[in-house]
Write a protein that holds these residues in place. Structure first.
Motif, PDB file in Angstrom:
ATOM      1  N   CYS A 179      18.652   7.075 -21.106  1.00  0.00           N
ATOM      2  CA  CYS A 179      17.912   5.828 -21.165  1.00  0.00           C
ATOM      3  C   CYS A 179      17.394   5.496 -19.774  1.00  0.00           C
ATOM      4  O   CYS A 179      17.950   5.947 -18.758  1.00  0.00           O
ATOM      5  N   ALA A 180      16.318   4.752 -19.742  1.00  0.00           N
ATOM      6  CA  ALA A 180      15.659   4.436 -18.491  1.00  0.00           C
ATOM      7  C   ALA A 180      15.063   3.037 -18.560  1.00  0.00           C
ATOM      8  O   ALA A 180      14.757   2.536 -19.648  1.00  0.00           O
ATOM      9  N   ALA A 181      14.907   2.441 -17.392  1.00  0.00           N
ATOM     10  CA  ALA A 181      14.313   1.111 -17.313  1.00  0.00           C
ATOM     11  C   ALA A 181      13.312   1.077 -16.162  1.00  0.00           C
ATOM     12  O   ALA A 181      13.446   1.814 -15.185  1.00  0.00           O
ATOM     13  N   ARG A 182      12.311   0.240 -16.311  1.00  0.00           N
ATOM     14  CA  ARG A 182      11.332   0.070 -15.244  1.00  0.00           C
ATOM     15  C   ARG A 182      11.047  -1.415 -15.074  1.00  0.00           C
ATOM     16  O   ARG A 182      11.318  -2.212 -15.960  1.00  0.00           O
ATOM     17  N   SER A 183      10.505  -1.759 -13.928  1.00  0.00           N
ATOM     18  CA  SER A 183      10.267  -3.169 -13.640  1.00  0.00           C
ATOM     19  C   SER A 183       9.144  -3.729 -14.489  1.00  0.00           C
ATOM     20  O   SER A 183       9.202  -4.895 -14.905  1.00  0.00           O
ATOM     21  N   ALA A 184       8.125  -2.929 -14.772  1.00  0.00           N
ATOM     22  CA  ALA A 184       6.995  -3.406 -15.562  1.00  0.00           C
ATOM     23  C   ALA A 184       7.419  -3.688 -16.997  1.00  0.00           C
ATOM     24  O   ALA A 184       8.407  -3.143 -17.482  1.00  0.00           O
ATOM     25  N   SER A 185       6.663  -4.510 -17.676  1.00  0.00           N
ATOM     26  CA  SER A 185       7.025  -4.900 -19.043  1.00  0.00           C
ATOM     27  C   SER A 185       6.438  -3.970 -20.099  1.00  0.00           C
ATOM     28  O   SER A 185       6.824  -4.055 -21.273  1.00  0.00           O
ATOM     29  N   TYR A 186       5.508  -3.101 -19.713  1.00  0.00           N
ATOM     30  CA  TYR A 186       4.901  -2.210 -20.704  1.00  0.00           C
ATOM     31  C   TYR A 186       5.501  -0.815 -20.604  1.00  0.00           C
ATOM     32  O   TYR A 186       5.920  -0.377 -19.543  1.00  0.00           O
ATOM     33  N   VAL A 187       5.506  -0.126 -21.723  1.00  0.00           N
ATOM     34  CA  VAL A 187       6.122   1.194 -21.824  1.00  0.00           C
ATOM     35  C   VAL A 187       5.254   2.254 -21.149  1.00  0.00           C
ATOM     36  O   VAL A 187       4.028   2.223 -21.247  1.00  0.00           O
ATOM     37  N   SER A 188       5.886   3.175 -20.494  1.00  0.00           N
ATOM     38  CA  SER A 188       5.225   4.385 -20.007  1.00  0.00           C
ATOM     39  C   SER A 188       5.912   5.585 -20.636  1.00  0.00           C
ATOM     40  O   SER A 188       7.126   5.576 -20.855  1.00  0.00           O
ATOM     41  N   ARG A 189       5.125   6.613 -20.932  1.00  0.00           N
ATOM     42  CA  ARG A 189       5.681   7.841 -21.493  1.00  0.00           C
ATOM     43  C   ARG A 189       6.051   8.842 -20.410  1.00  0.00           C
ATOM     44  O   ARG A 189       6.480   9.954 -20.725  1.00  0.00           O
ATOM     45  N   TYR A 190       5.887   8.457 -19.151  1.00  0.00           N
ATOM     46  CA  TYR A 190       6.146   9.355 -18.041  1.00  0.00           C
ATOM     47  C   TYR A 190       7.458   9.000 -17.351  1.00  0.00           C
ATOM     48  O   TYR A 190       7.676   7.859 -16.975  1.00  0.00           O
ATOM     49  N   ALA A 191       8.296  10.006 -17.161  1.00  0.00           N
ATOM     50  CA  ALA A 191       9.604   9.775 -16.562  1.00  0.00           C
ATOM     51  C   ALA A 191       9.491   9.192 -15.159  1.00  0.00           C
ATOM     52  O   ALA A 191      10.315   8.367 -14.759  1.00  0.00           O
ATOM     53  N   PHE A 192       8.457   9.604 -14.417  1.00  0.00           N
ATOM     54  CA  PHE A 192       8.356   9.141 -13.038  1.00  0.00           C
ATOM     55  C   PHE A 192       8.088   7.640 -12.946  1.00  0.00           C
ATOM     56  O   PHE A 192       8.238   7.038 -11.879  1.00  0.00           O
ATOM     57  N   ALA A 193       7.687   7.032 -14.043  1.00  0.00           N
ATOM     58  CA  ALA A 193       7.384   5.598 -14.031  1.00  0.00           C
ATOM     59  C   ALA A 193       8.638   4.727 -14.116  1.00  0.00           C
ATOM     60  O   ALA A 193       8.547   3.516 -13.939  1.00  0.00           O
ATOM     61  N   TYR A 194       9.780   5.336 -14.362  1.00  0.00           N
ATOM     62  CA  TYR A 194      11.030   4.599 -14.517  1.00  0.00           C
ATOM     63  C   TYR A 194      11.865   4.732 -13.253  1.00  0.00           C
ATOM     64  O   TYR A 194      11.993   5.832 -12.710  1.00  0.00           O
ATOM     65  N   ASP A 195      12.467   3.636 -12.822  1.00  0.00           N
ATOM     66  CA  ASP A 195      13.211   3.678 -11.566  1.00  0.00           C
ATOM     67  C   ASP A 195      14.716   3.588 -11.742  1.00  0.00           C
ATOM     68  O   ASP A 195      15.460   3.700 -10.763  1.00  0.00           O
ATOM     69  N   SER A 196      15.175   3.404 -12.962  1.00  0.00           N
ATOM     70  CA  SER A 196      16.613   3.378 -13.213  1.00  0.00           C
ATOM     71  C   SER A 196      16.918   4.273 -14.400  1.00  0.00           C
ATOM     72  O   SER A 196      16.214   4.215 -15.422  1.00  0.00           O
ATOM     73  N   TRP A 197      17.983   5.065 -14.258  1.00  0.00           N
ATOM     74  CA  TRP A 197      18.354   6.041 -15.285  1.00  0.00           C
ATOM     75  C   TRP A 197      19.844   5.996 -15.556  1.00  0.00           C
ATOM     76  O   TRP A 197      20.647   5.756 -14.645  1.00  0.00           O
ATOM     77  N   GLY A 198      20.206   6.252 -16.807  1.00  0.00           N
ATOM     78  CA  GLY A 198      21.594   6.435 -17.153  1.00  0.00           C
ATOM     79  C   GLY A 198      22.024   7.863 -16.871  1.00  0.00           C
ATOM     80  O   GLY A 198      21.223   8.706 -16.467  1.00  0.00           O
ATOM     81  N   GLN A 199      23.288   8.135 -17.113  1.00  0.00           N
ATOM     82  CA  GLN A 199      23.844   9.459 -16.812  1.00  0.00           C
ATOM     83  C   GLN A 199      23.587  10.463 -17.926  1.00  0.00           C
ATOM     84  O   GLN A 199      23.768  11.655 -17.737  1.00  0.00           O
TER      85      GLN A 199
END
Length: 124
Positions: free
Chosen positions: A96-116
């Motif tokens: 799972c991943a989270a990003r600061s922006a409110s809209y979804v991105s399909r690109y992993a690089f757009a997310y700044d927090s990741w689970g294990q």
């Protein structure tokens, strides 16, 4: 950044179901887009589903739409992925991943927090 922890992975037979959870801590993610990605052995990390800060879902249409359902409970700071009709090709580590922006991105690089990550194995 936010700390993410996945749970709910495991081994199932083809046609079975699993429900993954991703719980966030460190800050509220109620206005943040979140997503599920998966990575099979020897393959790159791929987008599975995402949910916007407004609760709008997106799916990797060709692979999971109609079988997987993404949802979130902002009161619990938790996102879910209900997976039904599982197939052997769904076998992977799910992140799972989270990003600061409110809209979804399909690109992993757009997310700044990741689970294990949590393993999902589908086999007979």
């Amino acid at each position: 950044q936010v700390h993410l922890v996945e749970s709910g992975g495991g081994s199932v037979h083809p046609g079975g179901s699993l429900r993954l959870s991703c719980t966030a801590s460190g800050r509220t993610v109620g206005n943040s887009a979140m997503g599920w990605f998966r990575q099979a052995p020897g393959k790159e990390r791929m987008f599975v589903a995402g949910i916007s800060g407004h609760g709008d879902p997106e799916y990797a249409t060709d692979t999971v739409k109609g079988r997987f359902t993404i949802s979130r409970d902002n009161a619990k700071n938790t996102m879910y992925l209900q997976m039904n009709s599982l197939k052997p090709e769904d076998t992977a580590v799910y992140y799972c991943a989270a990003r600061s922006a409110s809209y979804v991105s399909r690109y992993a690089f757009a997310y700044d927090s990741w689970g294990q990550g949590t393993w999902v194995t589908v086999s007979s």
